[in-house]
Scaffold this motif. Sequence first.
Motif, mmCIF file in Angstrom:
data_model
loop_
_atom_site.group_PDB
_atom_site.id
_atom_site.type_symbol
_atom_site.label_atom_id
_atom_site.label_comp_id
_atom_site.label_asym_id
_atom_site.label_seq_id
_atom_site.Cartn_x
_atom_site.Cartn_y
_atom_site.Cartn_z
ATOM 1 N N CYS A 82 1.626 -5.442 5.225
ATOM 2 C CA CYS A 82 2.019 -4.681 4.036
ATOM 3 C C CYS A 82 2.407 -3.271 4.433
ATOM 4 O O CYS A 82 1.690 -2.602 5.166
ATOM 5 C CB CYS A 82 0.883 -4.638 3.021
ATOM 6 N N ASP A 84 3.228 -0.741 2.216
ATOM 7 C CA ASP A 84 3.232 0.213 1.110
ATOM 8 C C ASP A 84 2.392 1.449 1.415
ATOM 9 O O ASP A 84 1.594 1.449 2.346
ATOM 10 C CB ASP A 84 2.766 -0.476 -0.169
ATOM 11 N N ILE A 86 -0.176 2.746 0.131
ATOM 12 C CA ILE A 86 -1.628 2.618 0.131
ATOM 13 C C ILE A 86 -2.101 2.112 1.491
ATOM 14 O O ILE A 86 -3.067 2.612 2.067
ATOM 15 C CB ILE A 86 -2.071 1.648 -0.993
ATOM 16 N N ASP A 87 -1.399 1.117 2.013
ATOM 17 C CA ASP A 87 -1.767 0.612 3.332
ATOM 18 C C ASP A 87 -1.551 1.666 4.396
ATOM 19 O O ASP A 87 -2.319 1.783 5.343
ATOM 20 C CB ASP A 87 -0.953 -0.642 3.650
ATOM 21 N N CYS A 123 3.971 -4.531 -1.017
ATOM 22 C CA CYS A 123 2.612 -4.816 -1.519
ATOM 23 C C CYS A 123 2.339 -6.304 -1.721
ATOM 24 O O CYS A 123 3.069 -6.996 -2.414
ATOM 25 C CB CYS A 123 2.398 -4.082 -2.842
ATOM 26 N N ILE A 124 1.262 -6.794 -1.112
ATOM 27 C CA ILE A 124 0.894 -8.200 -1.287
ATOM 28 C C ILE A 124 -0.270 -8.344 -2.264
ATOM 29 O O ILE A 124 -0.920 -9.384 -2.336
ATOM 30 C CB ILE A 124 0.560 -8.875 0.059
ATOM 31 N N GLY A 125 -0.543 -7.269 -3.015
ATOM 32 C CA GLY A 125 -1.566 -7.358 -4.056
ATOM 33 C C GLY A 125 -2.980 -7.234 -3.530
ATOM 34 O O GLY A 125 -3.918 -7.747 -4.132
ATOM 35 N N MET A 126 -3.128 -6.535 -2.399
ATOM 36 C CA MET A 126 -4.452 -6.363 -1.803
ATOM 37 C C MET A 126 -4.731 -4.877 -1.577
ATOM 38 O O MET A 126 -5.455 -4.509 -0.653
ATOM 39 C CB MET A 126 -4.522 -7.097 -0.441
ATOM 40 N N SER A 127 -4.171 -4.045 -2.422
ATOM 41 C CA SER A 127 -4.247 -2.601 -2.193
ATOM 42 C C SER A 127 -5.688 -2.093 -2.199
ATOM 43 O O SER A 127 -5.970 -1.033 -1.670
ATOM 44 C CB SER A 127 -3.454 -1.870 -3.273
ATOM 45 N N GLY A 260 0.564 -1.782 -5.849
ATOM 46 C CA GLY A 260 -0.676 -1.198 -6.329
ATOM 47 C C GLY A 260 -1.309 -1.993 -7.463
ATOM 48 O O GLY A 260 -2.372 -1.627 -7.948
HETATM 49 S S1 FES Z 1 -0.167 -1.662 -1.236
HETATM 50 FE FE1 FES Z 1 -0.531 -3.029 0.440
HETATM 51 S S2 FES Z 1 -1.389 -4.737 -0.536
HETATM 52 FE FE2 FES Z 1 -0.813 -3.437 -2.223
#
Ligand code: FES
Lengths: 615, 187
Positions: A82, A84, A86-87, A123-127, A260
């Motif tokens: 991921c 994104d 957040i990651d 994002c894979i929905g694991m933020s 996110g």
């Molecule tokens: S931002 Fe990486 S899994 Fe959502």
Amino acid sequence: MPGNDRSVDTVVREVCAACGRDPTRMLDIVRGVQRRLGWVPEEAVDRIAAETGAPRAEVAGVVSFYAFFADRPQGRIVIRLCEDVIDKLHGAERVAEALVEELGVGFDETTPDGLFTLAWTPCIGMSDQAPAALVDDVVITRLSRDRARQMVRELRGHGDPHRLVRTWGDGNNAHPLVRAMVENNIRHAGPVVLDGFERGRALEHALRMSPIEVIREIKIARLRGRGGAGFPTGMKWEFTRAAPGERKVVICNADEGEPGTFKDRVILTERADLMLEGLTVAAYAIGADEGIVYLRGEYAYLLALLEDAIERRRRDGLLGRRILGRDGFDFDIRVQLGAGAYMCGEETGLIASCEGRRGDAKNRPPFPAQQGYLGRPTSVNNVETLCCAARIVERGAGWFAGFGTKDSTGTKLFSVSGDCRRPGVYELPFGTTLGELLERAGADDIGAVQVGGPSGRMVGRDALERRLSFEDLPTGGSVMVFDTSRDPLWIVDEFMRFFVEESCGFCTPCRVGNVVMHDAVRKVRAGQASAADVERLRALAGTVRTASRCGLGQTSPNPVLSSLDAFPERWRRELRPARRDDLLPTFDPRAALRAAELLAGRSSTVFPPGEEDAR
Amino acid sequence: MSDTPRAGKPRIATCSLAGCFGCHMSLLDIDERIFELAELVEFDRSPIDDKKKFDGRVEIGLIEGGCCNEENVATLREFRRHCDVLVALGDCATMGGAPALRNDIPLAECLREAYLEGPTVHNPERRLPADPELPLLLDRVYPIQEVVPVDVFLPGCPPSAEAIWQALVALIEGRAPELPYELLKYD
Ligand code: FES
Ligand SMILES: Cc1cc2nc3c(=O)[nH]c(=O)nc-3n(C[C@H](O)[C@H](O)[C@H](O)COP(=O)(O)O)c2cc1C
Ligand code: SF4
Ligand code: SF4
């Protein structure tokens, strides 16, 4: 094996036959072919077109549109990290370095032994448990450099991504049909969606009412869609019910692509039955005989659990013919698995995808409620919306409207991620202030908050008193927290890159506009832009917003516009004074001449090296 | 700025950078109104009067073509320094136009095709042009708005004589040109 014509032929024939040679099942066909061949070679595209009768260009279009389909050979195992924000703020870039070192190849490359392909993915929905990756269908969370290296070494040994998962997450993540390391991270279970649920209860209540009365109940509850746009659900159902057409369709949007957001993941894990019941109630109210759950490809690990829940409902008479013994109430549900495309969360893109086509947005009108899936009146509803609908029928509109605010009734599931001590899912009444949510989440140092994902808005500390609701600060669920050490412009840069990647490319304002906006942001960050450039950027953002065809382009300028509102001084700090009578600071003649100087073996005399500042 | 403002008629300068001179031809297409124009303005640096240097500050500068080499950039900078209002004349100046077709191909590859490998090339010594007299090429063709601030854009390939005329009259009268739809419609 790939490349061998005879076997390509056999594989395609078998896969197509298993899908009834039905071109509307193109996603399943392409996925099936890829599973057996490792990728989708040209010959397979030809053969699929021949078998299904679909134009070749449509088949090739599907293969090229979806990120999870490969039109060139790829490794036996595909690692998608991921990418994104957040990651990244949890160290995804360091994990990436470790993977590159350990594998000996870069991103979008395949190891020479044909074992691994490495790729980035949004994002894979694991933020809430970043950095995260997909190894084929298997979700790997909380990666570190060491765990990434370890993972590759292990895979070299046994080659089975499933064996990487040694401890299972809580709740149904440990279910025999799931067995995922994913954690639910339910931090606060509210009274509507995450409360306990007994299968069939809502449906029994619904069947005591007429379909019209069910719709009226939803309207009295003032339920609004949880997928982002907030359209009144009762009205949507009413339109779909009233639209001319023999057969009608209800679809559950479980694409959850907004970076996110991960609350639908938790609902699908723990309350799949509530969602399915909501979908069945919707079918009853609308008069639909066909239901589809569109599950994003990233959540393939939940497919078996979901299909099992559907199967059990069939056995219990909650799906199929004569549901709960009611004559004429025939309804069944299938799951359509996506293949990695943010666009497919947009309802017309989603419908196109269910029809086996590229997930391009369609023109409106006709709206899906008039002509949707295969031309039939169709109602697309978010996972959470359907859960709320089931609850309203079960416990009453008055009860539901007792939570929340006037224009935003009920509770909302918030997915909090980023710089906070307790990332996870919070089910709280609409109208909760941003500050209260963040306090619960343990965000002590707040610099910027992105509410509603990249397509939402960026706010600063001064927004903590604002209320999370449609009338004040709306969100489909995503709330990303950034502490004061994070640069808002970096965040904007990352989000614009996301939109450039995910634009379906159909219309110019979005396809080109996002690239130009992203370039402009990068120039600002490089200290090459003047106030006039920012004004131009703002004007362009306005154009993209008004001239784009679908919600993606209409919201893609939001990171730029909202950060300009929330952090004007941060933007200003990077700006250079403009000189009207000289070259623009963004134009670097030395850089533009480098290639020619190398070829000519001499330096420019017009813009000689070392005079960069003298110009 | 060393230029001092001048009294008298407004002054115009024009140049063609990476263009085909089609925009200048279109300017000449205003036919007999060229006399009227000569009454209204005075031409400074321009291929129309073959004047190669600026005498002083001018009100209006018309630029045809984008920037494909270092000389174009230097010329454009000269124009920006001397002109009150800078006009991007035509699609090449505005967007790069046909010359920008090379923008997706690395420069080395373009030159190799043009001077070494192309089917009609005769170049036994296999040398790329490198005479110091020749301006060095830029890595790609830049529309002029990517190089200097531009005040007015006149689209079209080329803009019609009527469009140029109306825009010039407006600028001479100190107005922002507002062209009617018919003059911006190309099919
Ligand atoms: S931002 Fe990486 S899994 Fe959502
Ligand atoms: C680019 C884009 C992506 C979207 N992604 C999703 C999504 O992942 N899930 C979702 O429920 N709605 C998503 N939507 C909103 C849907 O188009 C649609 O409005 C929603 O599914 C309707 O359901 P609701 O009324 O229950 O919210 C997206 C919209 C756009 C423009
Ligand atoms: S706005 Fe963007 S995503 Fe939507 S149709 Fe246009 S190009 Fe596609
Ligand atoms: S815009 Fe057209 S006419 Fe003008 S220079 Fe370019 S190619 Fe020639």
